[in-house]
Design a protein around this motif. Structure first.
Motif, short mmCIF file in Angstrom:
data_model
loop_
_atom_site.label_atom_id
_atom_site.label_comp_id
_atom_site.label_asym_id
_atom_site.label_seq_id
_atom_site.Cartn_x
_atom_site.Cartn_y
_atom_site.Cartn_z
N ILE B 12 0.86 -1.19 0.00
CA ILE B 12 0.00 0.00 0.00
C ILE B 12 0.89 1.23 0.00
O ILE B 12 1.79 1.34 0.84
N ILE B 13 0.68 2.12 -0.97
CA ILE B 13 1.47 3.35 -1.03
C ILE B 13 0.54 4.54 -1.27
O ILE B 13 -0.59 4.36 -1.72
N LEU B 14 1.04 5.72 -0.98
CA LEU B 14 0.28 6.93 -1.23
C LEU B 14 0.51 7.40 -2.65
O LEU B 14 1.61 7.25 -3.21
N GLU B 15 -0.50 7.97 -3.22
CA GLU B 15 -0.43 8.54 -4.57
C GLU B 15 0.75 9.49 -4.68
O GLU B 15 1.00 10.30 -3.77
N GLY B 16 1.50 9.35 -5.77
CA GLY B 16 2.65 10.23 -5.99
C GLY B 16 3.97 9.62 -5.54
O GLY B 16 5.04 10.09 -5.96
N GLN B 81 0.07 6.51 -9.47
CA GLN B 81 -1.27 7.07 -9.67
C GLN B 81 -2.30 6.06 -9.15
O GLN B 81 -2.00 4.87 -9.03
N LEU B 82 -3.50 6.55 -8.88
CA LEU B 82 -4.56 5.67 -8.38
C LEU B 82 -4.79 4.50 -9.34
O LEU B 82 -5.07 3.37 -8.93
N SER B 83 -4.63 4.77 -10.64
CA SER B 83 -4.87 3.73 -11.65
C SER B 83 -3.78 2.66 -11.67
O SER B 83 -3.92 1.65 -12.37
N ASP B 84 -2.72 2.88 -10.91
CA ASP B 84 -1.68 1.84 -10.81
C ASP B 84 -2.11 0.70 -9.87
O ASP B 84 -1.44 -0.33 -9.81
N SER B 85 -3.20 0.90 -9.14
CA SER B 85 -3.69 -0.16 -8.25
C SER B 85 -4.08 -1.37 -9.09
O SER B 85 -4.96 -1.29 -9.95
N ALA B 86 -3.38 -2.48 -8.87
CA ALA B 86 -3.56 -3.68 -9.69
C ALA B 86 -2.64 -4.76 -9.14
O ALA B 86 -1.89 -4.54 -8.19
N SER B 87 -2.70 -5.93 -9.77
CA SER B 87 -1.72 -6.98 -9.49
C SER B 87 -0.63 -6.92 -10.53
O SER B 87 -0.91 -6.72 -11.72
N THR B 106 2.21 -9.37 -7.09
CA THR B 106 2.17 -8.39 -6.00
C THR B 106 0.94 -7.54 -6.20
O THR B 106 0.75 -6.97 -7.28
N ARG B 107 0.11 -7.48 -5.16
CA ARG B 107 -1.09 -6.64 -5.25
C ARG B 107 -0.73 -5.25 -4.73
O ARG B 107 -0.38 -5.09 -3.55
N LEU B 108 -0.81 -4.27 -5.60
CA LEU B 108 -0.47 -2.89 -5.25
C LEU B 108 -1.74 -2.08 -5.06
O LEU B 108 -2.62 -2.09 -5.92
N PHE B 109 -1.80 -1.37 -3.95
CA PHE B 109 -2.92 -0.46 -3.66
C PHE B 109 -2.35 0.94 -3.55
O PHE B 109 -1.49 1.19 -2.70
N VAL B 110 -2.81 1.83 -4.39
CA VAL B 110 -2.39 3.23 -4.33
C VAL B 110 -3.54 4.04 -3.76
O VAL B 110 -4.65 4.03 -4.30
N LYS B 111 -3.26 4.75 -2.65
CA LYS B 111 -4.32 5.49 -1.96
C LYS B 111 -4.10 7.00 -2.10
O LYS B 111 -2.96 7.46 -2.13
N ALA B 112 -5.20 7.71 -2.18
CA ALA B 112 -5.14 9.18 -2.32
C ALA B 112 -4.70 9.83 -1.01
O ALA B 112 -4.92 9.28 0.07
#
Lengths: 111, 112
Positions: B12-16, B81-87, B106-112
């Motif tokens: 889980i990472i923050l946007e940017g 970017q938020l749209s990078d959230s994916a496997s 790897t499941r990536l979650f990008v949070k605003a």
């Protein structure tokens, strides 16, 4: 939009039904693949066709029967499936040593 | 035994922000290594493909590296970017290219 087209997008079938999944590509790729993907897991290879001939069968049960009518089409015939066969079925195509181009899959539910 | 291992399992990472995903493999004879992005309910989409002699390959904000000696690859995502959230799935091909092994992703979650 993907260049590999799969139909239908969703399919619900009973254990006694016979159905078929279809895949089409017009990129001139000579290798076509069927993969099965369960939730939160990577795709698992089922079959590979090379130049319209079956070249790899990963010990898939006979209730799954692939068919490659021509270089652009790939079918997967389904018969007497089990509920555990419910999954996303992905078709892909490629040239040798080139990236796989995947379709968006058919979400299959067996009831 | 031919294997592909990815880490972390999820992130889980923050946007940017930037992030790096890892892929280690024990596959022989090696043909090529590919990174795919898979959005939920969609088929995987190829990001990069690397052969034995290539060390780095970029595709926009995605940069893949390959160390064939240590059999390690990484995928670096810049300015997420938020749209990078994916496997993100690492795939290694061997024996001429038809045989492939998929990593678990790897499941990536990008949070605003």
């Amino acid at each position: 939009d993907t260049e590999v087209t799969q139909t239908p997008k969703h399919l619900v079938m009973g254990m006694t039904n016979k159905k078929s999944l279809k895949c089409e590509q017009h990129m001139g790729h000579r290798a076509m693949y069927w993969y099965k993907q369960k939730a939160k897991k990577p795709p698992e290879l089922m079959f590979v066709y090379s130049y319209e001939k079956l070249s790899i069968n990963e010990s898939v049960p006979s209730r799954f029967s692939p068919e490659c009518p021509n270089s652009s089409l790939l079918n997967l015939h389904l018969h007497a499936l089990q509920p555990e066969d419910s999954a996303l079925y992905l078709c892909a195509s490629s040239q040798v040593n080139s990236p796989l181009h995947f379709g968006n899959g058919t979400r299959l539910t067996v009831t | 035994k031919n294997q592909v291992e990815q880490s972390p399992q999820s992130l889980i990472i923050l946007e940017g922000k930037n992030c790096t995903l890892q892929c280690n493999y024990t596959v022989s004879p090696f043909s090529n290594l590919r990174w795919y992005k898979q959005d939920t309910g969609r088929g995987p989409v190829s990001l990069t493909i690397m052969t034995f002699s290539e060390n780095t390959k970029s595709n926009g904000r995605y940069t893949a590296t390959l160390d064939a000696d240590t059999k390690q690859s990484s995928l670096h995502i810049t300015a997420s970017q938020l749209s990078d959230s994916a496997s993100y799935i690492c795939v290694v091909s061997y024996t001429g290219g038809f045989k492939t092994i998929f990593g678990a992703g790897t499941r990536l979650f990008v949070k605003a």
